[in-house]
Structure formats: structure tokens, C-alpha cells
Scaffold this motif. Structure first.
Motif, short mmCIF file in Angstrom:
data_model
loop_
_atom_site.label_atom_id
_atom_site.label_comp_id
_atom_site.label_asym_id
_atom_site.label_seq_id
_atom_site.Cartn_x
_atom_site.Cartn_y
_atom_site.Cartn_z
N VAL A 1 -1.25 -6.03 -2.30
CA VAL A 1 -1.69 -5.13 -1.23
C VAL A 1 -0.93 -5.48 0.06
N GLY A 2 0.03 -4.64 0.41
CA GLY A 2 0.81 -4.86 1.63
C GLY A 2 2.09 -5.64 1.36
N LEU A 3 3.12 -5.34 2.19
CA LEU A 3 4.43 -5.98 1.96
C LEU A 3 4.42 -7.47 2.27
N ARG A 4 3.62 -7.85 3.27
CA ARG A 4 3.52 -9.27 3.60
C ARG A 4 3.02 -10.06 2.39
N ALA A 5 2.01 -9.49 1.70
CA ALA A 5 1.44 -10.16 0.53
C ALA A 5 2.46 -10.25 -0.61
N VAL A 6 3.34 -9.25 -0.72
CA VAL A 6 4.37 -9.26 -1.77
C VAL A 6 5.29 -10.47 -1.57
N VAL A 7 5.75 -10.64 -0.32
CA VAL A 7 6.68 -11.74 -0.03
C VAL A 7 5.95 -13.08 -0.14
N GLU A 8 4.71 -13.13 0.34
CA GLU A 8 3.96 -14.38 0.26
C GLU A 8 3.67 -14.80 -1.17
N CYS A 9 3.43 -13.84 -2.02
CA CYS A 9 3.17 -14.13 -3.44
C CYS A 9 4.38 -14.88 -4.03
N LEU A 10 5.58 -14.43 -3.67
CA LEU A 10 6.80 -15.10 -4.14
C LEU A 10 6.95 -16.47 -3.48
N ALA A 11 6.78 -16.50 -2.15
CA ALA A 11 6.98 -17.77 -1.41
C ALA A 11 6.04 -18.86 -1.91
N GLN A 12 4.82 -18.45 -2.31
CA GLN A 12 3.83 -19.45 -2.76
C GLN A 12 3.86 -19.65 -4.27
N ALA A 13 4.95 -19.17 -4.90
CA ALA A 13 5.19 -19.37 -6.33
C ALA A 13 4.17 -18.66 -7.23
N GLY A 14 3.50 -17.63 -6.70
CA GLY A 14 2.62 -16.81 -7.53
C GLY A 14 3.43 -15.81 -8.36
N LEU B 1 5.00 18.34 7.83
CA LEU B 1 3.57 18.31 8.17
C LEU B 1 3.30 19.12 9.44
N ALA B 2 4.19 18.98 10.43
CA ALA B 2 4.00 19.72 11.70
C ALA B 2 4.07 21.22 11.45
N ALA B 3 4.95 21.64 10.53
CA ALA B 3 5.11 23.07 10.28
C ALA B 3 4.02 23.63 9.36
N GLN B 4 3.65 22.86 8.33
CA GLN B 4 2.74 23.41 7.30
C GLN B 4 1.27 23.03 7.48
N LEU B 5 1.02 21.84 8.01
CA LEU B 5 -0.38 21.38 8.17
C LEU B 5 -0.58 20.80 9.57
N PRO B 6 -0.31 21.61 10.62
CA PRO B 6 -0.33 21.06 11.99
C PRO B 6 -1.68 20.50 12.41
N GLN B 7 -2.78 21.01 11.80
CA GLN B 7 -4.12 20.56 12.22
C GLN B 7 -4.60 19.35 11.43
N ALA B 8 -3.90 19.01 10.35
CA ALA B 8 -4.41 17.95 9.47
C ALA B 8 -4.26 16.57 10.11
N LEU B 9 -5.29 15.75 9.93
CA LEU B 9 -5.24 14.36 10.41
C LEU B 9 -4.31 13.58 9.50
N GLN B 10 -3.49 12.70 10.07
CA GLN B 10 -2.61 11.86 9.23
C GLN B 10 -3.16 10.44 9.20
N LEU B 11 -3.51 9.96 8.02
CA LEU B 11 -4.16 8.65 7.90
C LEU B 11 -3.27 7.67 7.14
N PRO B 12 -2.92 6.52 7.77
CA PRO B 12 -2.03 5.56 7.11
C PRO B 12 -2.75 4.75 6.03
N THR B 13 -2.04 4.49 4.95
CA THR B 13 -2.57 3.64 3.87
C THR B 13 -1.54 2.54 3.58
N SER B 14 -1.92 1.58 2.73
CA SER B 14 -1.02 0.44 2.48
C SER B 14 0.17 0.82 1.60
#
Ligand code: PRE
Length: 280
Positions: free
Chosen positions: A37-50, A119-132
Motif C-alpha cells: 500500500v503506497g510507493l514508500r511501502a514498496v521501497v521499504e519492503c525491499l530495504a527491510q529485506a521483505g 475530466l474538465a470537459a466531460q465530468l466538470p462537476q465530479a469530485l476527484q478523490l485521490p487513492t493509493s
């Protein structure tokens, strides 16, 4: 024992596609893929030998450097790069209802940015929500009629979603470069090498002097990018990619030796082959 490769999960991300393609290019036959979950965790998994290797996006042709990856590389500057791969990125809008009912669009911030014009042209009113990740967005919108995700067609199949629109990326040639990272010995020979450095002090000509080392050796720089050092405003870390001529096998070690006294900290991630995947 299979080679364990950490990547940005869940299944269905572009990171997973890149991991499978990079494993094949490396000739790895027995692989287990570890979603994180998340890019930081990807790199840490390797750094910690997981994990034995990790795959991360580093640069997109439209949005530029992936800052989470650059910061994680600087934080773990003992890691090396084994191989790079450029993947075509074609996003779809995925959901379970119809396009007119969509009021929320979920995706990874890089993907939302790559589709901002659409998104601005086709769904200008839609909320944009960031995910991992893009596939996390696909997972989260399953079952909803008013939420849609921006992700790959493959993620849509994986999460049982319909394709509401395709392609939705603003630039047809949208591409992202991924890196296969590893621990241990770094190679000195390859197509390209990646380095990162901070200067001893913020003084006139300091960066010029460092870049002159490349020019003096006749080396072509294919990328330069800066990130804040996070210690002081106006203090930077520079990330540089250098093309290595096949007829100069000692080029990288000579460059590292010349740069070392000029830098406060020099990270060299090694030399590696780089290739491009034509169909994604
Ligand atoms: O979310 C994903 O599917 C990822 O693999 C991440 C990522 C990124 O961080 O750049 C990878 C490729 C695309 O540029 C969009 C998102």
C-alpha cells in the motif's frame, strides 16, 4: 525459492503490469508478487529485506517525476536499479452505472492529473478523490452507481467493472518509466546510470561544477530533476540519468570518482539496461 517482487497493489495496477514484464525481461521463472500500500511501502519492503526486488514508477511523459519514488530512493540510497522499462499508459473510466450519473471520480493522483483535460470537459462537476493506486480506486468503486475509477482496462476486468469511456488520458502517447530495484552490488556497465547528489553548500557554480564532470567525459545527461532536501528551503537534491557509451566501460566509475569530492552526499544507483514496451 521464488524471487519476491514488491509492487504498488492491489492486483491490476500499472505497477503490477510493469512487475510482470520486468520479471520476464530478467528471465525470472519463479516469482511471487507482493502487493504493498503506497510507493514508500514498496521501497521499504525491499530495504527491510521483505522482498528481493521492488518495482516503482519513476517518471511519466506528461506529469514528470514521481516524487514519492524519488524521495524513497534518496532515503534508501544504498539500493540499486537492475533494469528500467517504459510502459504505455492508457486509462479507462470504469464503473457500474452510466457516465451521466458519475459524481465522484477516484484514482491515483498521477492518473487524475494525466486525465485532467478529459475530466474538465466531460465530468466538470465530479469530485476527484485521490487513492493509493489506480487499482485501489477500481476496488473502491465496485458496486456504486455514482462513483467511477480511472484505471487500466485490466483493472476493470479484475474488479468486475464496466468501461464507461476509453481512452480518457489527455495525451495519446502517455507513458511511464518503471524501475526494478534491488539490494546489494550495483553494476557499473549498462545503457544508462542513475545518480543523485546534494552539494556541500549553496554557492555560485556548485551545480555547474558537478555537471562539468559529465561534459568533460563527453557523457550525455538524459534527465535532470531536483527535489527539496527537506532540511532547508532552497536546498535541493539533484537526480541525474547519464547515457553510458558501450565503448567506455569505465565511464561510470570515473564519473563517480570525479563527483564524490564535489558532493555532500552522492548516491549511485548503478548502470542498467532500459527498454520500452510497445503494447501495454
Ligand atoms: O496506480 C497505479 O496503477 C500505478 O502503478 C501508479 C502510477 C504512478 O504512480 O505513476 C503508475 C503509472 C501511471 O502513471 C499512473 C499511476
Amino acid at each position: 525459492m521464488p524471487t519476491r517482487i514488491a509492487y504498488l497493489g492491489p492486483a491490476g495496477t500499472y505497477g503490477e503490469q510493469a512487475s510482470r514484464a520486468l520479471a520476464e525481461l530478467e528471465g525470472l521463472t519463479e516469482v511471487s508478487f507482493l502487493p504493498c500500500v503506497g510507493l514508500r511501502a514498496v521501497v521499504e519492503c525491499l530495504a527491510q529485506a521483505g522482498a528481493d526486488a521492488a518495482v516503482v514508477p519513476v517518471e511519466n511523459s506528461v506529469e514528470g517525476g514521481v516524487t514519492a519514488t524519488l524521495d524513497a530512493l534518496w532515503a534508501h540510497s544504498d539500493l540499486g536499479i537492475r533494469r528500467a522499462l517504459v510502459l504505455p499508459i492508457r486509462h479507462a473510466l470504469l464503473g457500474s452505472g452510466s457516465l451521466q450519473d458519475v459524481t465522484e471520480v477516484l484514482s491515483h493522483p498521477q492518473a487524475l492529473a494525466q486525465c485532467s483535460g478529459w475530466l474538465a470537459a466531460q465530468l466538470p462537476q465530479a469530485l476527484q478523490l485521490p487513492t493509493s493506486s489506480t487499482a485501489e480506486a477500481a476496488r473502491m468503486v465496485a458496486g456504486s452507481r455514482f462513483r467511477a475509477a480511472i484505471a487500466s482496462r485490466k483493472a476493470g476486468l479484475e474488479h468486475g467493472l464496466e468501461e464507461l469511456a476509453y481512452p480518457v488520458n489527455d495525451v495519446a502517447g502517455n507513458r511511464t518509466r518503471f524501475l526494478l530495484l534491488h539490494r546489494g552490488e550495483r553494476r557499473l556497465e549498462g545503457d544508462v546510470a542513475s545518480l543523485a547528489f546534494s552539494m556541500h553548500r549553496n554557492a555560485p557554480g556548485a551545480l555547474l561544477e558537478a555537471l562539468a564532470c559529465l561534459a568533460e567525459q563527453g557523457l550525455n545527461m538524459s534527465r535532470i530533476e531536483s527535489r527539496p532536501s527537506k532540511r532547508e528551503l532552497g536546498e535541493y537534491v539533484f537526480f541525474v540519468d547519464v547515457e553510458l557509451p558501450a565503448q567506455q566501460p569505465e565511464a561510470l566509475s570515473t564519473l563517480v570518482a570525479a563527483l564524490t569530492p564535489l558532493c555532500e552526499h552522492l548516491a549511485h544507483f548503478g548502470a542498467y539496461p532500459s527498454s520500452e514496451l510497445v503494447s501495454g
